[in-house]
Design an enzyme around this catalytic site. Structure first.
Site, PDB file in Angstrom:
ATOM      1  N   ASP A 193       0.866  -1.184   0.000  1.00  0.00           N
ATOM      2  CA  ASP A 193       0.000   0.000   0.000  1.00  0.00           C
ATOM      3  C   ASP A 193       0.900   1.231   0.000  1.00  0.00           C
ATOM      4  OD1 ASP A 193      -3.280  -0.028   1.343  1.00  0.00           O
ATOM      5  OD2 ASP A 193      -2.291   1.716   0.431  1.00  0.00           O
ATOM      6  N   ASP A 303      -2.911   4.863  -2.311  1.00  0.00           N
ATOM      7  CA  ASP A 303      -3.935   5.414  -1.423  1.00  0.00           C
ATOM      8  C   ASP A 303      -4.358   6.822  -1.847  1.00  0.00           C
ATOM      9  OD1 ASP A 303      -4.300   6.815   1.699  1.00  0.00           O
ATOM     10  OD2 ASP A 303      -5.401   5.003   1.133  1.00  0.00           O
ATOM     11  N   GLU A 361      -6.410   4.097  -5.721  1.00  0.00           N
ATOM     12  CA  GLU A 361      -7.685   4.339  -5.032  1.00  0.00           C
ATOM     13  C   GLU A 361      -8.064   5.767  -5.396  1.00  0.00           C
ATOM     14  OE1 GLU A 361      -9.705   4.589  -0.609  1.00  0.00           O
ATOM     15  OE2 GLU A 361      -7.805   5.575  -1.085  1.00  0.00           O
ATOM     16  N   HIS A 432     -11.343  -2.530   3.376  1.00  0.00           N
ATOM     17  CA  HIS A 432     -11.188  -2.226   4.814  1.00  0.00           C
ATOM     18  C   HIS A 432     -11.873  -0.919   5.198  1.00  0.00           C
ATOM     19  CE1 HIS A 432      -8.374   0.137   2.626  1.00  0.00           C
ATOM     20  NE2 HIS A 432      -8.171   0.893   3.680  1.00  0.00           N
ATOM     21  N   ASP A 433     -12.481  -0.247   4.209  1.00  0.00           N
ATOM     22  CA  ASP A 433     -13.139   1.049   4.455  1.00  0.00           C
ATOM     23  C   ASP A 433     -14.659   0.971   4.386  1.00  0.00           C
ATOM     24  OD1 ASP A 433     -10.642   3.018   2.664  1.00  0.00           O
ATOM     25  OD2 ASP A 433     -10.790   2.450   4.778  1.00  0.00           O
TER      26      ASP A 433
HETATM   27  O1  TEU Z   1      -9.372   5.937   2.026  1.00  0.00           O
HETATM   28  C1  TEU Z   1      -9.740   7.080   1.332  1.00  0.00           C
HETATM   29  C2  TEU Z   1     -11.205   7.371   1.278  1.00  0.00           C
HETATM   30  O2  TEU Z   1     -11.593   8.279   0.678  1.00  0.00           O
HETATM   31  C3  TEU Z   1     -12.224   6.642   1.956  1.00  0.00           C
HETATM   32  O3  TEU Z   1     -12.764   5.674   1.400  1.00  0.00           O
HETATM   33  C4  TEU Z   1     -12.022   6.718   3.337  1.00  0.00           C
HETATM   34  O4  TEU Z   1     -12.118   5.537   3.845  1.00  0.00           O
HETATM   35  C5  TEU Z   1     -12.955   7.528   4.071  1.00  0.00           C
HETATM   36  O5  TEU Z   1     -13.970   6.752   4.412  1.00  0.00           O
HETATM   37  C6  TEU Z   1     -13.352   8.800   3.528  1.00  0.00           C
HETATM   38  O6  TEU Z   1     -14.643   9.090   3.852  1.00  0.00           O
HETATM   39  C7  TEU Z   1      -7.988   5.715   2.088  1.00  0.00           C
HETATM   40  C8  TEU Z   1      -7.744   4.448   2.882  1.00  0.00           C
HETATM   41  O7  TEU Z   1      -8.334   3.382   2.211  1.00  0.00           O
HETATM   42  C9  TEU Z   1      -8.348   4.663   4.245  1.00  0.00           C
HETATM   43  O8  TEU Z   1      -8.282   3.496   5.034  1.00  0.00           O
HETATM   44  C10 TEU Z   1      -7.598   5.786   4.926  1.00  0.00           C
HETATM   45  O9  TEU Z   1      -8.227   6.072   6.127  1.00  0.00           O
HETATM   46  C11 TEU Z   1      -7.597   7.023   4.044  1.00  0.00           C
HETATM   47  O10 TEU Z   1      -7.302   6.778   2.698  1.00  0.00           O
HETATM   48  C12 TEU Z   1      -6.496   7.943   4.497  1.00  0.00           C
HETATM   49  O11 TEU Z   1      -5.251   7.337   4.242  1.00  0.00           O
END
Ligand code: TEU
Length: 641
Positions: A193, A303, A361, A432-433
């Site tokens: 990542d 990310d 992402e 994971h989000d």
């Molecule tokens: O997530 C970025 C993101 O925009 C989202 O999906 C995020 O989870 C959040 O919910 C915004 O509302 C990435 C990673 O996947 C996430 O785990 C991190 O927390 C984030 O970036 C910051 O690094």
């Protein structure tokens, strides 16, 4: 290719005299309008019907101001965004160029909650090593590891303190080398990542930036002297430089009174945004990427990579855009002016020399922007994760609602037909989000298994690369959080505190339960140990979930079949039945044709398929199905004889 304007292809910026239709023809216009419509739950027809598409933007702005009190600056902001992109994507429809990552099945590991080998309640590298044979046997070709770098874990590792050091609780660099060796020895790939939109505030760069005004690191971040707005106008030193808000609640700025500075953080207060306009910073990051590729890592998941280029001067966010998109200022960083240039630099200076794979992402990027980010001709990224399939129109993650799979059918059919053959989709429902898709579709346990098999059937027979999130293959669902101390995620904890200003504790917990990312971050149930979110200190264990071996077997079978039959990988896609609650499509490559028939609802539906020349290969309801009717959430894979 230049955005059409004049015969000699020079770029002609749109103005308020252009029509909605002109705006919709542009890549950013198309995606942003669709994003706005998705956000407010209105269908695309609202902008494609001739009456609206022929309307001048100036007219629409006046109407919007009169009827919805939308300030006219909203449209100027939209035009500013649209005119930043001078290129127009081309949509190829020729044969797909083969690549390992198009044939692979990826498996995302969230190391904190994957497998805890040393019993400290947190997953570790030894735990991952111990499951490599399990993953190989499942049919996985590539692992994506969420961050394992040294971090104070304010955002579970997405706040990196040292990019070249393994986080102690996960193990050592030697453990990592053994893991990499074990992955390669089994013919699999390992993707790391890459979190370079921001670092931890404990990273040495930021520490130097704060402590030494003459340090070159001060320009590695967005550190603005107090007492002035980003537009240079004077302001109260206690006030932030602009109105941007953080994704994790509150302002996007920290005040460093001692240094008389404000620092930008789009995510948590301990995740400081990097200034990618600084070539020295870009060099540092590219050196770090090459360091891991030199070690033998096969690529990176990048990310929030579309956020790395911000509008110079960090102008005020448009309040109307902010309230619509829930995050003020987003229009100034979700598709910035130098994004393509910086991605191309990473590609030419790091990924291309090592033949490394990359998936970005890119929250907020729609299909047309994704084409410009991934088209093989442009040398930026191989794939992106676009997220608009995860919530149905008018909903956000924290809404408690029933996900309608008819929306997923229409969304994915649009991308299957229009994404083009030189762009390749990532196919996923979970990460994971996000809470688990199966629980969004239905919380009725009687349907759990059928829904999980239906989702798998579509994921492994549509055109794109499947990304399995840990636990999908175990049939896991969301968890019943009964108290906020069971929740560990910084986003949810901050949001809960924010909600308490206007909600009771029970109401706030209800909202958090609907959308917390912690549904995906509970220790996997390899054994019957009480389950909790990795790192949670709560004394109240969560309801234990069992691994469902039937789901695991179904995944294994589908993955094996997909690998042996490239028609399910590279084959053309053709929709056959898109009636309500139905999704039937064909995949063809040479003389090999498969037909997939799905019932997207919790009620039996009639099967419209003429099965004369069809042989049933795989079915979600083995032995229970009847020819003429599809059972609730039933899916069948046929081969055309
Ligand atoms: O997530 C970025 C993101 O925009 C989202 O999906 C995020 O989870 C959040 O919910 C915004 O509302 C990435 C990673 O996947 C996430 O785990 C991190 O927390 C984030 O970036 C910051 O690094």
């Amino acid at each position: 290719m230049k955005q059409k304007g004049s015969s000699d292809n020079t770029f002609i910026p749109l103005t308020m005299n252009n029509t909605v239709g002109d705006l919709y023809k542009t890549p950013v216009g198309h995606d942003t309008l669709l994003k706005v419509l998705l956000q407010i739950g209105i269908s695309e027809k609202a902008v494609t019907n001739p009456a609206v598409s022929s309307m001048k933007l100036s007219t629409v702005a006046k109407l919007a101001e009169k009827t919805a009190h939308i300030d006219p600056h909203f449209f100027e902001t939209l035009l500013f965004l649209i005119n930043m992109e001078h290129d127009t994507p081309t949509t190829e429809h020729g044969p797909v160029k083969p690549a390992w990552w198009k044939e692979a099945v990826f498996y995302q590991i969230y190391p904190r909650s994957f497998c805890d080998k040393n019993g400290d309640g947190m997953g570790d590298l030894e735990g991952i090593i111990s499951k490599l044979d399990y993953l190989k046997d499942l049919g996985v070709d590539a692992l994506w590891l969420s961050p394992i770098y040294d971090s104070p874990n304010d955002d579970n590792g997405y706040d990196i303190r040292d990019y070249r050091k393994i986080q102690e609780q996960f193990g050592t660099m030697e453990d990592f080398d053994r893991l990499l060796e074990g992955v390669h020895a089994r013919g699999m790939k390992l993707i790391m990542d890459l979190v370079v939109n921001h670092t931890s505030d404990e990273h040495e760069w930021f520490q130097k930036a704060l402590s030494d005004p003459d340090s070159p690191c001060r320009d590695y971040y967005f550190l603005v002297p107090e007492g002035q707005r980003t537009d240079g106008s004077p302001c109260d030193p206690e006030l932030p430089p602009n109105n941007w808000t953080s994704f994790f609640s509150g302002s996007a700025w920290n005040h460093y009174k001692e240094q008389g500075l404000w620092g930008l953080h789009l995510f948590s207060k301990k995740q400081m945004d990097l200034n990618w306009d600084n070539p020295a910073l870009r060099k540092e990051v590219i050196d770090m990427i090459r360091w891991w590729l030199e070690k033998g890592v096969d690529g990176f998941r990048m990310d929030v990579i579309n956020y790395i280029s911000k509008t110079p001067g960090l102008p005020e966010g448009n309040e109307a855009v902010g309230s619509l998109m829930n995050f003020t200022g987003v229009e100034h960083y979700y598709y910035g002016p130098h994004l393509h240039e910086y991605l191309h630099q990473i590609y030419t200076e790091a990924f291309e020399p090592y033949g490394a794979f990359s998936v970005g992402e890119t929250p907020g990027a729609g299909m047309e922007m994704s084409k410009l980010l991934t088209s093989e001709k442009r040398g930026e990224m191989n794939m992106v994760f676009s997220f608009d399939q995860l919530e149905t129109p008018g909903h956000i993650r924290y809404h408690d609602y029933k996900y309608d799979l008819n929306y997923y059918r229409d969304y994915i059919t649009d991308w299957m037909l229009n994404y083009g053959s030189d762009c390749w989709m990532s196919l996923f429902y979970n990460n994971h989000d996000n809470p688990r898709m199966v629980s969004k579709v239905s919380t009725n346990p009687a349907h759990r298994q059928a829904i999980e098999k239906l989702l798998a059937m579509m994921q492994f027979t549509l055109r794109g690369t499947p990304f399995v999130f840990q636990g999908d293959e175990m049939g896991l669902t969301n968890y019943d959080f009964t108290s906020i101390d069971q929740v560990q995620d910084v986003e949810a904890v901050n949001y809960y505190d924010e909600l308490l200003f206007s909600h009771t504790e029970a109401e706030a917990l209800g909202i958090i339960r609907a959308g917390t990312r912690d549904h995906a971050r509970v220790m996997l149930p390899w054994d019957d140990q009480p389950q909790a979110v990795a790192g949670s200190t709560s004394a109240k264990p969560l309801t234990h979930q069992e691994i469902d071996p039937e789901i695991t077997a179904f995944y294994r079978r589908l993955i094996r079949f997909r690998k042996r039959h490239h028609a399910l990988i590279y084959g053309d896609f053709q929709p056959l039945c898109l009636k309500k609650d139905h999704f039937t499509y064909r995949r063809t490559l040479g003389d090999e044709t498969y037909i997939i028939e799905c019932n997207l609802s919790d009620k039996p539906v009639k099967s419209y398929l003429d099965k004369q020349a069809l042989r049933l290969i795989i079915c979600t309801h083995r032995g229970k199905h009847s020819g003429k009717t599809l059972l609730p959430y039933e899916a069948r894979l046929f081969r055309l004889q």
